[in-house]
Scaffold this motif. Structure first.
Motif, mmCIF file in Angstrom:
data_model
loop_
_atom_site.group_PDB
_atom_site.id
_atom_site.type_symbol
_atom_site.label_atom_id
_atom_site.label_comp_id
_atom_site.label_asym_id
_atom_site.label_seq_id
_atom_site.Cartn_x
_atom_site.Cartn_y
_atom_site.Cartn_z
ATOM 1 N N LEU A 39 50.015 46.208 32.258
ATOM 2 C CA LEU A 39 50.103 44.750 32.268
ATOM 3 C C LEU A 39 50.214 44.202 30.849
ATOM 4 O O LEU A 39 51.015 43.310 30.572
ATOM 5 C CB LEU A 39 48.877 44.151 32.958
ATOM 6 C CG LEU A 39 48.787 42.627 32.937
ATOM 7 C CD1 LEU A 39 49.831 42.016 33.860
ATOM 8 C CD2 LEU A 39 47.400 42.187 33.329
ATOM 9 N N LEU A 40 49.420 44.754 29.940
ATOM 10 C CA LEU A 40 49.395 44.254 28.561
ATOM 11 C C LEU A 40 50.641 44.637 27.769
ATOM 12 O O LEU A 40 50.863 44.098 26.686
ATOM 13 C CB LEU A 40 48.134 44.740 27.846
ATOM 14 C CG LEU A 40 46.828 44.215 28.445
ATOM 15 C CD1 LEU A 40 45.629 44.827 27.736
ATOM 16 C CD2 LEU A 40 46.765 42.693 28.405
ATOM 17 N N THR A 41 51.452 45.539 28.302
ATOM 18 C CA THR A 41 52.714 45.887 27.646
ATOM 19 C C THR A 41 53.909 45.239 28.333
ATOM 20 O O THR A 41 55.039 45.431 27.898
ATOM 21 C CB THR A 41 52.902 47.415 27.595
ATOM 22 O OG1 THR A 41 52.884 47.933 28.909
ATOM 23 C CG2 THR A 41 51.833 48.075 26.738
ATOM 24 N N ALA A 42 53.660 44.488 29.411
ATOM 25 C CA ALA A 42 54.747 43.822 30.137
ATOM 26 C C ALA A 42 55.355 42.719 29.276
ATOM 27 O O ALA A 42 54.628 41.973 28.617
ATOM 28 C CB ALA A 42 54.226 43.245 31.447
ATOM 29 N N PRO A 43 56.674 42.587 29.282
ATOM 30 C CA PRO A 43 57.327 41.577 28.439
ATOM 31 C C PRO A 43 57.226 40.151 28.968
ATOM 32 O O PRO A 43 57.364 39.202 28.207
ATOM 33 C CB PRO A 43 58.781 42.034 28.412
ATOM 34 C CG PRO A 43 58.960 42.789 29.688
ATOM 35 C CD PRO A 43 57.624 43.432 29.976
ATOM 36 N N ALA A 44 56.972 39.975 30.254
ATOM 37 C CA ALA A 44 56.960 38.630 30.843
ATOM 38 C C ALA A 44 55.707 37.857 30.427
ATOM 39 O O ALA A 44 54.624 38.432 30.332
ATOM 40 C CB ALA A 44 57.018 38.723 32.356
ATOM 41 N N PRO A 45 55.828 36.550 30.192
ATOM 42 C CA PRO A 45 54.649 35.756 29.824
ATOM 43 C C PRO A 45 53.646 35.620 30.969
ATOM 44 O O PRO A 45 52.473 35.421 30.737
ATOM 45 C CB PRO A 45 55.222 34.400 29.435
ATOM 46 C CG PRO A 45 56.564 34.343 30.076
ATOM 47 C CD PRO A 45 57.043 35.762 30.206
ATOM 48 N N HIS A 46 54.117 35.733 32.190
ATOM 49 C CA HIS A 46 53.243 35.712 33.356
ATOM 50 C C HIS A 46 53.549 36.987 34.128
ATOM 51 O O HIS A 46 54.633 37.129 34.682
ATOM 52 C CB HIS A 46 53.486 34.482 34.236
ATOM 53 C CG HIS A 46 53.272 33.205 33.491
ATOM 54 N ND1 HIS A 46 52.023 32.738 33.151
ATOM 55 C CD2 HIS A 46 54.142 32.308 32.991
ATOM 56 C CE1 HIS A 46 52.144 31.604 32.494
ATOM 57 N NE2 HIS A 46 53.418 31.323 32.379
ATOM 58 N N ALA A 47 52.612 37.899 34.126
ATOM 59 C CA ALA A 47 52.852 39.194 34.742
ATOM 60 C C ALA A 47 51.698 39.551 35.663
ATOM 61 O O ALA A 47 50.601 39.000 35.546
ATOM 62 C CB ALA A 47 53.012 40.259 33.659
ATOM 63 N N ALA A 48 51.946 40.499 36.562
ATOM 64 C CA ALA A 48 50.899 40.970 37.461
ATOM 65 C C ALA A 48 51.092 42.453 37.725
ATOM 66 O O ALA A 48 52.215 42.945 37.778
ATOM 67 C CB ALA A 48 50.924 40.192 38.768
ATOM 68 N N ARG A 49 49.992 43.153 37.845
ATOM 69 C CA ARG A 49 49.975 44.576 38.198
ATOM 70 C C ARG A 49 48.785 44.775 39.121
ATOM 71 O O ARG A 49 47.648 44.553 38.708
ATOM 72 C CB ARG A 49 49.794 45.484 36.976
ATOM 73 C CG ARG A 49 50.882 45.439 35.955
ATOM 74 C CD ARG A 49 52.081 46.271 36.413
ATOM 75 N NE ARG A 49 53.082 46.378 35.389
ATOM 76 C CZ ARG A 49 54.008 45.473 35.130
ATOM 77 N NH1 ARG A 49 54.035 44.351 35.792
ATOM 78 N NH2 ARG A 49 54.910 45.670 34.202
ATOM 79 N N THR A 50 49.022 45.198 40.320
ATOM 80 C CA THR A 50 47.978 45.422 41.327
ATOM 81 C C THR A 50 47.002 44.251 41.328
ATOM 82 O O THR A 50 47.401 43.136 41.615
ATOM 83 C CB THR A 50 47.281 46.783 41.124
ATOM 84 O OG1 THR A 50 46.692 46.841 39.842
ATOM 85 C CG2 THR A 50 48.261 47.930 41.293
ATOM 86 N N ASP A 51 45.740 44.464 40.990
ATOM 87 C CA ASP A 51 44.735 43.391 41.003
ATOM 88 C C ASP A 51 44.742 42.542 39.737
ATOM 89 O O ASP A 51 44.030 41.550 39.656
ATOM 90 C CB ASP A 51 43.321 43.975 41.163
ATOM 91 C CG ASP A 51 43.083 44.510 42.559
ATOM 92 O OD1 ASP A 51 43.780 44.071 43.491
ATOM 93 O OD2 ASP A 51 42.196 45.355 42.714
ATOM 94 N N TRP A 52 45.500 42.933 38.727
ATOM 95 C CA TRP A 52 45.503 42.248 37.436
ATOM 96 C C TRP A 52 46.604 41.199 37.368
ATOM 97 O O TRP A 52 47.698 41.412 37.869
ATOM 98 C CB TRP A 52 45.734 43.246 36.305
ATOM 99 C CG TRP A 52 44.656 44.262 36.161
ATOM 100 C CD1 TRP A 52 44.675 45.543 36.651
ATOM 101 C CD2 TRP A 52 43.413 44.102 35.503
ATOM 102 N NE1 TRP A 52 43.517 46.183 36.325
ATOM 103 C CE2 TRP A 52 42.717 45.329 35.611
ATOM 104 C CE3 TRP A 52 42.817 43.047 34.818
ATOM 105 C CZ2 TRP A 52 41.459 45.517 35.066
ATOM 106 C CZ3 TRP A 52 41.559 43.239 34.274
ATOM 107 C CH2 TRP A 52 40.892 44.465 34.401
ATOM 108 N N ALA A 53 46.312 40.083 36.698
ATOM 109 C CA ALA A 53 47.322 39.047 36.443
ATOM 110 C C ALA A 53 47.075 38.458 35.063
ATOM 111 O O ALA A 53 45.934 38.360 34.600
ATOM 112 C CB ALA A 53 47.259 37.957 37.494
#
Length: 103
Positions: free
Chosen positions: A47-61
């Motif tokens: 999640l912390l390496t995702a390029p989008a300003p608003h991102a989500a991974r499983t339970d994390w947003a």
């Protein structure tokens, strides 16, 4: 209950990542303690390496604004200033890949 911790990255006593003997990774951020499985830690890392300003991974947003960043894990969230978020991000991303896995 967790006993016996191995520091994986500890820039200070209030900000650190440790591995428990049970295999959990504990992310300590001041008085906050996330006890994460290796897969949950990987999701947070991704999640912390995702390029989008608003991102989500499983339970994390993750939600960014001009003045703050909010990190959500399910219904629980924490708000960071931009500088604090960068420090938190660096804390997570500095843990070496081999240390993220349970041995």
């Amino acid at each position: 209950m967790c006993h016996g911790f191995t520091p994986l990255h500890a820039p200070s006593t209030t900000r650190r990542v440790m591995r428990c003997t049970c295999g959990s990774l504990h992310v300590i951020w001041h008085h906050l303690n996330y006890a994460l499985s290796p897969s949950e830690f990987r999701d947070l890392h991704d999640l912390l390496t995702a390029p989008a300003p608003h991102a989500a991974r499983t339970d994390w947003a993750l939600q960014h604004t001009a003045h703050a960043t909010q990190l959500w894990c399910g219904p629980t969230g924490v708000t960071f200033t931009p500088q604090e978020f960068q420090s938190f991000r660096d804390l997570i991303l500095t843990v070496p890949p081999h240390a993220r896995q349970f041995h």
